[in-house]
Enzyme design. Structure first.
Site, short mmCIF file in Angstrom:
data_model
loop_
_atom_site.label_atom_id
_atom_site.label_comp_id
_atom_site.label_asym_id
_atom_site.label_seq_id
_atom_site.Cartn_x
_atom_site.Cartn_y
_atom_site.Cartn_z
N ILE A 91 0.86 -1.18 0.00
CA ILE A 91 0.00 0.00 0.00
C ILE A 91 0.90 1.23 0.00
CG2 ILE A 91 -1.78 1.29 1.23
CD1 ILE A 91 -2.70 -1.36 2.43
N GLU A 93 2.28 4.14 1.06
CA GLU A 93 2.00 5.00 2.21
C GLU A 93 2.18 6.46 1.89
OE1 GLU A 93 6.13 3.57 2.09
OE2 GLU A 93 4.21 2.57 2.22
N ASP A 135 -25.59 29.32 -14.97
CA ASP A 135 -26.57 30.39 -15.08
C ASP A 135 -26.05 31.42 -16.08
OD1 ASP A 135 -28.80 31.92 -14.56
OD2 ASP A 135 -27.87 32.98 -12.89
N ASN A 524 10.98 2.38 0.35
CA ASN A 524 9.66 3.03 0.32
C ASN A 524 9.69 4.39 1.02
OD1 ASN A 524 8.43 0.95 -1.06
ND2 ASN A 524 7.89 -0.16 0.80
#
Length: 692
Positions: A91, A93, A135, A524
């Site tokens: 995962i 991080e 609009d 990592n």
């Protein structure tokens, strides 16, 4: 009726309460807001999907690696640590922090361009928008109404209107009654603190300036002919009336929409005096007004009536047997820059839809001028919308680019229909009644200048300048955020796949672990997170507004999956090769050190060619990213520390490499860049072949 939360500015009155709390009109609007759930933005949905996929995949792979190692009767504790480190590393991080930083910086950039973001993920949502419902007044136009043409008596028979400047210069007396009606049947006033500015409705302000062009002082005329009675403007009646004492007579002036006013008129004011109004007169008036509307003019009709006495109470209706006086044509000029923004949005695959309460012909004229309405598009009126079922509306919104004469409540139906048909809809609004539609839209955009506090509270973004061009800029910024987050995901996942495959293959072959848990965590942390943050602030691609919106429900596009897998497999192969060569040259410690260096250095180098998935690493027209260079230098310094300092080297279980081992490790790391560039080249050649 007086509505709860309304502010009484003057006068006194006695009222009867007919509803309280949630039964009031404002309470019903609050109920509509409660009925609109806070929807997840596309980014939140996609990041959740990424997290689920990675979690499941990581757990499966980690269990497999641990089980296979156990079957080979390898030490369980080191094997368990490796599996746990892989579970952590699968995962990314750095992704949540990077995504938050990227969006926060996007908010900062947009605030400088007059777009105030109230909810952080809304930065990306506009980047996924496929439809912008805008609009007209104030957003597509300047919201500065100006009377440009005027018509009375003979003008209707001739089918022509007279420019205001010419009328005021050549025939001021001919238009006297019309000018009096415009000035007296009027609730606006000049702002004493800001010369040239109006307090009140812009339409009524334009009528005050009309009177000034004829030499009539609005306040002086009101003092001379005081108002003694009024029937205020009502959105259902679409008209208002004021009664004045004028030189001994009681005169009522009425102004409003011509189609609502004509049925009340029985006479017509002409150069020869008042005469009965014929059906031919009505047809001439209607025809001329239609032509004026086609020229994008907002048409207001004026009528008068002489009364025998001042009306005694508000229940008396004086809007009967009126004498038709004439009409004014005014225009709210379109913003010059909007047409270019509409073209940019169309090229980006984003459809612009005008939603307005104005007449259909007026709305179409403005829409055509701005490029919103083109051949093949359709326009839907409020009456047609009311008659449609939800299924019919779902079919209509696919081609409709103009909704005219619609009420604020209709906006909610339009937004709900667009979302049912799979569109990611942005919606602009300014009034309290717009708030349910703003909350229901994928991104609600409130007007910062003219918007109410309720509308701003329901919106995701506030336009500080009320300009459509700001929305177009926000779309570009949102796309930049989305693409940068994709770059980060691609960059991080390649490293994670390489780590998993390296250990998985080594486990299958019953090798010693090429990487330790501390190596995986260091890569990592030190060599992935910093470059990932730098990629998150990469400048936008020069072609970012030439691509179609991403409508997929996940960040994993097919091309991204292919790139992640091929690059991850290649880096894993280079890492395994480095371990095998190093183990053969200097034993297990040398192999681990070389594998660690190849994995880390390839991660650092790949950050540079992750900036684009099509252009070569040396061609980036959107500008230099200095943070990428800073992150590379910081990562290199950290790597030099653990490889060069004996204490850190021992902590990470590394060894000193020889010159030949260093050359091999650096060469294998550089091959990861070569592989990516070759794939880019193949993609460019393939796309050119398809174009030919």
């Amino acid at each position: 009726m007086a509505y709860s939360s309304a502010i009484v500015t003057y006068g006194r009155g006695v009222g009867v309460v007919v509803a309280a709390g949630m039964d009031t009109q404002v309470g019903q609007i609050a109920g509509m807001l409660d009925g609109q759930d806070d929807t997840d933005t596309p980014l939140k949905r996609k990041l959740n999907a990424v997290g689920k996929v990675l979690t499941v995949a990581g757990l499966i792979v980690c269990v497999l690696i641990f089980a296979i190692g156990a079957l080979y009767q390898r030490p369980l504790v080191p094997q368990f640590l490796v599996a746990i480190s892989l579970a952590i590393s699968i995962i990314p991080e750095g992704l949540p922090a990077t995504a938050t930083i990227v969006m926060a910086l996007g908010v900062q950039r947009m605030a400088k361009k007059n777009a105030l973001i109230r909810r952080l993920p809304a930065v990306e949502t506009l980047g996924s928008a496929t439809v912008i419902c805008s609009d007209k007044t104030g957003t597509l136009t300047l919201n500065r109404m100006t009377v440009t043409h005027i018509a009375v008596n003979g003008d209707f028979e001739a089918g022509a209107v007279t420019p205001v400047e010419e009328a005021a210069r050549r025939h001021p007396q001919v238009y006297r009654e019309l000018v009096n009606a415009a000035a007296l049947c009027n609730d606006a006033s000049l702002d004493p603190d800001r010369p040239g500015e109006i307090i009140g409705d812009p339409t009524e302000g334009a009528l005050i300036f009309l009177a000034q062009s004829f030499g009539v002082d609005h306040e002086g005329l009101e003092d001379r002919y005081p108002r003694v009675f009024e029937q205020p403007f009502d959105s259902e009646r679409k008209r208002m009336t004021t009664v004045h004492e004028m030189d001994g007579a009681i005169i009522a002036y009425t102004k409003g929409a011509v189609d609502e006013l004509l049925p009340l008129c029985t006479h017509m004011l002409t150069a020869g005096g008042v005469r009965p109004m014929t059906e031919e007169d009505r047809a001439n008036v209607a025809r001329l007004c239609h032509h004026m509307s086609e020229d994008a003019l907002r048409v207001l009709g004026f009528a008068m009536r002489t009364l025998t006495r001042v009306p005694e109470d508000d229940g008396e209706n004086v809007e009967l047997d009126l004498t038709f006086v004439g009409v004014t044509g005014m225009i709210d000029p379109p913003r010059k820059e909007v047409a270019q923004s509409v073209r940019v949005c169309r090229r980006a695959g984003i459809r612009t839809v005008m939603i307005t309460g104005d007449h259909r012909a007026t709305a179409l004229a403005i829409a055509k001028e701005l490029g919103i309405f083109r051949e093949g598009d359709t326009a839907v009126s409020g009456e047609e919308l009311d008659a449609m079922t939800d299924g019919e509306l779902d079919r209509a919104v696919k081609t409709a680019t103009v909704f005219a004469r619609v009420s604020p409540a209709d906006k909610l139906r339009i937004i709900q229909s667009l979302k049912r048909t799979g569109e990611v809809a942005a919606m602009t609004g300014d009034g309290v009644n717009d708030s349910p539609a703003l909350k229901a839209a994928d991104i609600g955009v409130a007007m910062g200048v003219t918007g109410t506090d309720v509308a701003k509270d329901a919106a995701d973004m506030i336009l500080l300048d009320d300009s459509f061009t700001t929305i177009a800029y926000a779309i570009k910024e949102g796309r930049r955020v989305y693409r940068n987050i994709q770059k980060v995901i691609q960059f991080l996942l390649v490293g994670n796949i390489a780590e998993i495959l390296t250990l998985f293959v080594a486990t299958l072959l019953n090798w010693e672990a090429p990487l330790l848990a501390v190596h995986i965590l260091w890569v990592n942390l030190a060599t992935a997170t910093l470059p990932a943050l730098a990629l998150g602030v990469d400048p936008a691609s020069k072609n970012i507004m030439k691509h179609k919106p991403v409508k997929s429900g996940t960040l994993f596009e097919r091309d991204l999956i292919v790139r992640v897998i091929t690059q991850g497999v290649f880096v894993a192969a280079m890492t395994i090769c480095a371990y095998w060569i190093g183990a053969g040259m200097g034993g297990h410690a040398a192999g681990q050190t070389m594998a660690f260096c190849v994995l880390a250095f390839s991660q650092m180098l790949r950050a540079f060619n992750q900036r684009s998935n099509t252009e070569p690493i040396w061609v980036r027209a959107e500008g230099v990213n200095p943070w990428l260079i800073v992150s590379f230098a910081a990562s290199a310094l950290l790597m030099a520390g653990i490889l060069g300092l004996p204490a850190l080297r021992e902590t990470f279980h590394l060894t000193v490499l020889t010159g030949s081992q260093w050359l091999i490790a650096v060469g294998l790391a550089l091959l990861s860049i070569v592989q990516v560039e070759l794939f880019k080249l193949a993609g460019r050649l393939t796309s050119r072949g398809r174009v030919r």
